[in-house]
Scaffold this active site. Sequence first.
Site, PDB file in Angstrom:
ATOM      1  N   GLU A 129      40.290  39.684  35.554  1.00 19.00           N
ATOM      2  CA  GLU A 129      40.682  39.353  36.930  1.00 19.00           C
ATOM      3  C   GLU A 129      41.373  40.477  37.700  1.00 19.00           C
ATOM      4  O   GLU A 129      42.079  40.222  38.678  1.00 19.00           O
ATOM      5  CB  GLU A 129      41.563  38.088  36.947  1.00 19.00           C
ATOM      6  CG  GLU A 129      40.832  36.865  36.407  1.00 19.00           C
ATOM      7  CD  GLU A 129      41.621  35.571  36.527  1.00 19.00           C
ATOM      8  OE1 GLU A 129      42.813  35.625  36.909  1.00 19.00           O
ATOM      9  OE2 GLU A 129      41.056  34.502  36.245  1.00 19.00           O
ATOM     10  N   GLU A 221      35.815  31.020  32.212  1.00 19.99           N
ATOM     11  CA  GLU A 221      37.151  30.405  32.263  1.00 19.99           C
ATOM     12  C   GLU A 221      37.111  29.158  33.121  1.00 19.99           C
ATOM     13  O   GLU A 221      36.626  29.189  34.254  1.00 19.99           O
ATOM     14  CB  GLU A 221      38.198  31.356  32.862  1.00 19.99           C
ATOM     15  CG  GLU A 221      38.949  32.209  31.889  1.00 19.99           C
ATOM     16  CD  GLU A 221      40.185  32.852  32.529  1.00 19.99           C
ATOM     17  OE1 GLU A 221      40.824  32.199  33.391  1.00 19.99           O
ATOM     18  OE2 GLU A 221      40.485  33.997  32.185  1.00 19.99           O
TER      19      GLU A 221
END
Length: 432
Positions: A129, A221
Amino acid sequence: EVDNTPDGYGTPMTFRVNGRPIFCKGANWIPAEGLPGRTAPGYVKHLLRSAVQANMNMLRVWGGGQYESDEFYNLCDRLGLLVWQDFMFSCALYPSQRWFTDSVKAEVTHQVKRLKDHPCLALWCGNNEDIGALTWFDISRKNRDRYLVDYDRLNERVIGETVKQLDPNRRWWSSSPSAGEGDYSDNWHDDSKGDMHYWSVWHEGKPFEAYKEVTPRFCSEFGFQSFPSLELMKTYYLGSDRCADEHDLNIGSPVLEHHQRNDRGNSIIITTFTRYFRFPVSFAHQVYLSQVQQAMAIATAVEYWRSRRPLCMGTLYWQLNDTWPAASWSSLEYGGKWKALHYAAARFYAPFMITFQRKDDGEIELFGVNDTQQGFEGRLTIDRIGFDGSIEVLKKETVSIAPEGSTLMVSLRCATEQQALVRATFESTRAH
């Protein structure tokens, strides 16, 4: 190998083993202990065996944790668990000055040389991320070009080029989520390419049905929390040689707030009760129901996304294990005990699965999801079971289910809301 050949839907992310497309079924791995030196002998083996027992074939070593021990990778080799390996960079802005990049190059060189001969290793991923972090902070939003250059210099040049030089035959993936090298777009909300992190149900409060509003090419995720077992919560250490007692086991107690991985976690769990259930009458019931609704959430996502194969070719829920005793997104609580989610995972990750999916117009579709290389023919029976005990056969026919894919077995309409259950049974009579 990883196939990203563009198709009519976008850019897929399909892992192939010996040329065979594999639907990746698994979870994210975080360190087994908050203090690694406390890891008990055999504990990592128990966690990995539990993953295999739940029909998982891939784990993602998350970039906010640590490079794992040789024992971990040796066990994954033996157990048949593919490893998606992040480098240890996560959710942040990193410098790109020489003093830092030299240390990163040494780190990456060491880890690639140490791990590249493991057959379990499926992919090198630059970070977790960090592309998103470019938009999370005021300073990077105001100076995006500068921080994008820093990101590119560190991640694509230092990390990526080192990996490709030392392990050229294994896939390099620039970030998670992303669409691969050179793409800096928002893959949190774009389900058409690469891998996706989908957190709208947990963080934004959307219903479980929102999982069906997207079809990720690969979801690396997504998650929903639950409380651990009462037995584990009673071991919460409070100092002065005292552990949690009945007074502390209350949803609003400071003890439970402290042993929570998310500031709003307990509130989200309790609020969700009121959406799907009558409110539980005791704390023990709250604990149990939290695990039931966690299993419902993840099963809703996985069953739908598996039914969309080959558009979606992987689901890695957040998360497999825990680093300390707490309420969290894990399916194995600290110590390795299975939560309800892990038992559910053994079913929704089974090599062969049938699943009902309700469409917006009320039509119900039944899919046969088959990850094996063998097709099946057999008898399909669909019953409507009334709450008064009555059973009505809605459909009975012979159907075929293709290998390595998702087959629409039947579509039907029937009144079920608060009146009845619909049950499907498939009995295989011939393999092909």
